[in-house]
Design an enzyme around this catalytic site. Structure first.
Site, short mmCIF file in Angstrom:
data_model
loop_
_atom_site.label_atom_id
_atom_site.label_comp_id
_atom_site.label_asym_id
_atom_site.label_seq_id
_atom_site.Cartn_x
_atom_site.Cartn_y
_atom_site.Cartn_z
N GLU A 110 -8.13 -4.19 11.68
CA GLU A 110 -8.92 -4.47 9.84
C GLU A 110 -7.17 -5.09 9.50
OE1 GLU A 110 -10.09 -5.57 7.59
OE2 GLU A 110 -11.62 -4.53 7.53
N GLY A 151 2.63 -5.17 2.50
CA GLY A 151 3.40 -4.01 2.42
C GLY A 151 3.08 -2.53 3.30
N LYS A 188 -4.27 -15.15 10.55
CA LYS A 188 -5.10 -14.87 9.94
C LYS A 188 -6.79 -15.16 10.21
CE LYS A 188 -1.92 -12.00 7.44
NZ LYS A 188 -0.58 -12.83 6.27
#
Lengths: 438, 438
Positions: free
Chosen positions: A127, A300, A203
């Site tokens: 994920e 992040g 992605k």
């Protein structure tokens, strides 16, 4: 209930964030998983000052984690293709489930990894590899499982979106904003993967496989970066009612699958046009549900850790399940079934509208010659903006075309660039309306 | 692999859509589930002209479906509290898994239903009960499972959002737009559930339980509708940089859980402020992931069917699993654990900023008297708009306050309404900045 024992390999930004989230929210996570999830071992060469790992077994040899009989799940957070691939294959060979945030690894080596994992009956969850903390893989693979997916379009690289947002808001140049992004830590010292669209193509490759049930085919993705976008293009797009975003787009057509990453004009009023800074968002069109959109932090430490730990929760729940009943790695139980009927289309066969900007000598007849070239290629024009200038000087001409095949647009651009009246190369940015029924 | 056999009860809008999606996308769904999902029986008194059920067993007695030994999963799409409750309990007693789109049923009777289901070891899935086709329950329950949820705020009633959007775009009155919404079929003949916020409170109750691991407590939700919102309030909010949306908000505070549905001013630039028409969106703030947002169709035949079928996919995958390993109904394995430490807060203890609009006689000193009343309650003022008028006439005064406790705001409003200079009642609309760190 017996705890799930995790080995974390790599203690950089995401590794440290994952350790901290697992530790800080241990009670909440155990309540959700129905059993504790504990970090049994950490494999990392360097320490992370944001992370207090006192009391946890630590090794400098990540392959030791892959062979540790106490470990149920190996979390691969070292990044890159080669060592990560060996590590993951070694973990699978030792019967361990794998969670990874590594988009390059999955996009390039995923087909082999899933084959090995299926043979061993272990899970491989990823994920965090797409859009950081946004649960878009789960949403697409499970939440939208009733739908034939028609297309999806996403802002899936935060660095690129930060640069385009700042160029638009502040009228600054690409190079100027890139330097700031590097100073802020949003862009790497070598920013190629982000700004040239390679990271986004990794992605997008993963999302396309999950949406359409086709094997991972990163090598067939069309990839174009944002380094040639100028402040002027952004301003002209704004005049025309558009915002320029760096999108990954995949779409099922009668001829196959579109799979492409490039700068794109989208109408200002679309939600995607209003996703700013380092944030990510993916819009998905399903035949039953219509359009849905998923928005959040695409990178992040803790946003990415959020996705890594969600995968660990899935593993914790499924760990005692017969693996035939699990959610398939790429959403479909037989990903090859449509390998032939849904080939990835060559970029030349794709149709889009385009924004074109060219520098022309302001002489009578220039506009007619430009329009003739487009007409000969069957390309019709929706709008033209020509700034006033002194005759004989260079003046920008902005064109917005209707939809045309890439092959014809390429030929038109070649001919435009060959005109004696036209200086330098023609800027071409594709346009997507993101209409509900497009 | 053995097919999963489904019994659909109710063949209205959602029942018909569910049948059609299961039929049309049968191949795709079987590839995702790893086994076919087939409709074994339909229980419905009326036919649905959009739905060809030729060849499917059909009964007028829905309880026959709940007792049919061939059925693995009962899909409850009849709506309402009473018969639906009996039907679902009967299905569970007969060892059937249940999928429902019934928000009222889950919000009001969910605790008992889940208790009975846990005893029998069956699943109860209800993704379609909240925000139609948006997989927000799955995202919150599984995708964000690593996070302590801090708050969530959502546009979770499409009818209400359609009305507020049209009032804003076209400057029309509430009654006028409501009549149009009824003509278009977006609003029921009796629109109370939608416009008074009851439907939204049902959905918010479910979301809060999943976010925070507390039992369903619909009776403690604060509910305020949109019928008193005027075109003027919308215009004044616009002048102040805000949009009025009907939000469901739940937030964990040191004193307990906020659980409230009411019209809300939110800053124009927020994504939620740009969700228009009948669409829904939910923003969720997690401690690790930060803000994420989920957007899409909140109602309609096929969008809702999309969520029903996604639940059927989950059931199909989990059907052979020991139920202790499944995703808990309300996300947490022990929903009562925080029942004491996270009580639902009374509305009086909640703090928000407020927009106030009052009609006052334009006389010297009015503004001073208004400001004094607010000051005495400890409420500070962020902005005042007073339209010019002839002295002695009624003039609207618009106030934007800083955050204050509901209890004090109620008292200030009581005193303002008692002023001889103030005519009629004071309009109060709460303000939410939806800041990342709020």
């Amino acid at each position: 209930m017996k705890p799930v024992k995790v080995g974390i390999c790599g203690l950089g930004t995401v590794g440290g964030g994952t350790f901290n989230v697992l530790t800080r929210n241990a009670d909440e996570i155990a309540r959700r998983a129905g059993r504790p999830i504990i970090v049994e071992q950490i494999g990392a060469r360097r320490d992370n000052p944001d992370c207090d790992i006192t009391g946890v077994s630590r090794t400098h040899d990540i392959f030791e984690v892959a062979r540790n009989p106490e470990i149920d799940v190996l979390v691969e957070l070292i990044g890159g293709y080669d060592v990560a691939y060996e590590l993951v294959m070694e973990a699978i060979a030792n019967g361990k489930h794998v969670v990874t945030a590594n988009k390059a690894l999955i996009a390039v080596h995923g087909n082999e990894i899933f084959r090995a994992a299926a043979e061993k009956g272990v899970m491989v969850a990823f994920e965090a590899a797409v859009a950081g903390g946004i649960p878009v893989i789960k949403s697409l693979r499970e939440g939208l499982g009733a739908n034939r997916i028609q297309w999806l379009a996403g802002i899936i690289n935060g660095t690129g979106n930060f640069i385009l947002s700042a160029m638009r808001d502040e009228g600054r140049s690409f190079d100027d904003v890139l330097a700031e992004a590097q100073a802020l830590g949003y862009a790497e010292a070598d920013p190629t993967f982000d700004i040239e669209g390679i990271d986004a193509a990794h992605k997008l490759t993963i999302l396309a496989s999950i949406a359409f049930g086709v094997p991972l085919q990163f090598d067939k993705a069309y990839t174009e970066g944002i380094s040639r976008i100028t402040a002027e293009d952004i301003e002209q797009a704004d005049n025309l009612g558009y915002v320029i975003k760096h999108l990954g787009i995949t779409r099922a057509t009668g001829k196959g699958l579109e799979l492409r990453v490039h700068p794109t004009l989208i109408p200002k009023e679309r939600l995607l046009a209003n996703v700013h800074g380092v944030k990510n968002a993916i819009e998905v069109m399903g035949d039953a549900v219509g359009p849905t959109l998923y928005y959040g932090a695409g990178a992040g430490a803790e946003p990415t850790a959020s996705a890594v730990v969600a995968d660990l929760l899935d593993v914790a729940r499924d760990i005692s399940t017969d693996h035939r009943y699990r959610v398939p790695y790429l959403a479909f139980s037989e990903v090859n079934q449509h390998g032939d009927t849904l080939p990835i289309m060559p970029m030349e066969d794709i149709e889009t509208a385009c924004y074109l900007r060219l520098q022309a000598v302001d002489r009578p007849g220039v506009l007619a010659r430009v329009a003739t070239i487009l007409a000969e290629q069957g390309i019709s024009i929706e709008a033209i903006i020509q700034k006033e200038a002194t005759e004989g000087e260079l003046v920008p001409i902005i064109l917005l075309t209707h939809r045309a095949r890439e092959l014809h647009m390429n030929e038109a651009i070649r001919q435009l660039e060959a005109l004696v009246d036209v200086a330098g190369s023609v800027v071409r940015i594709r346009v997507e309306d993101l209409d509900d029924n497009a």
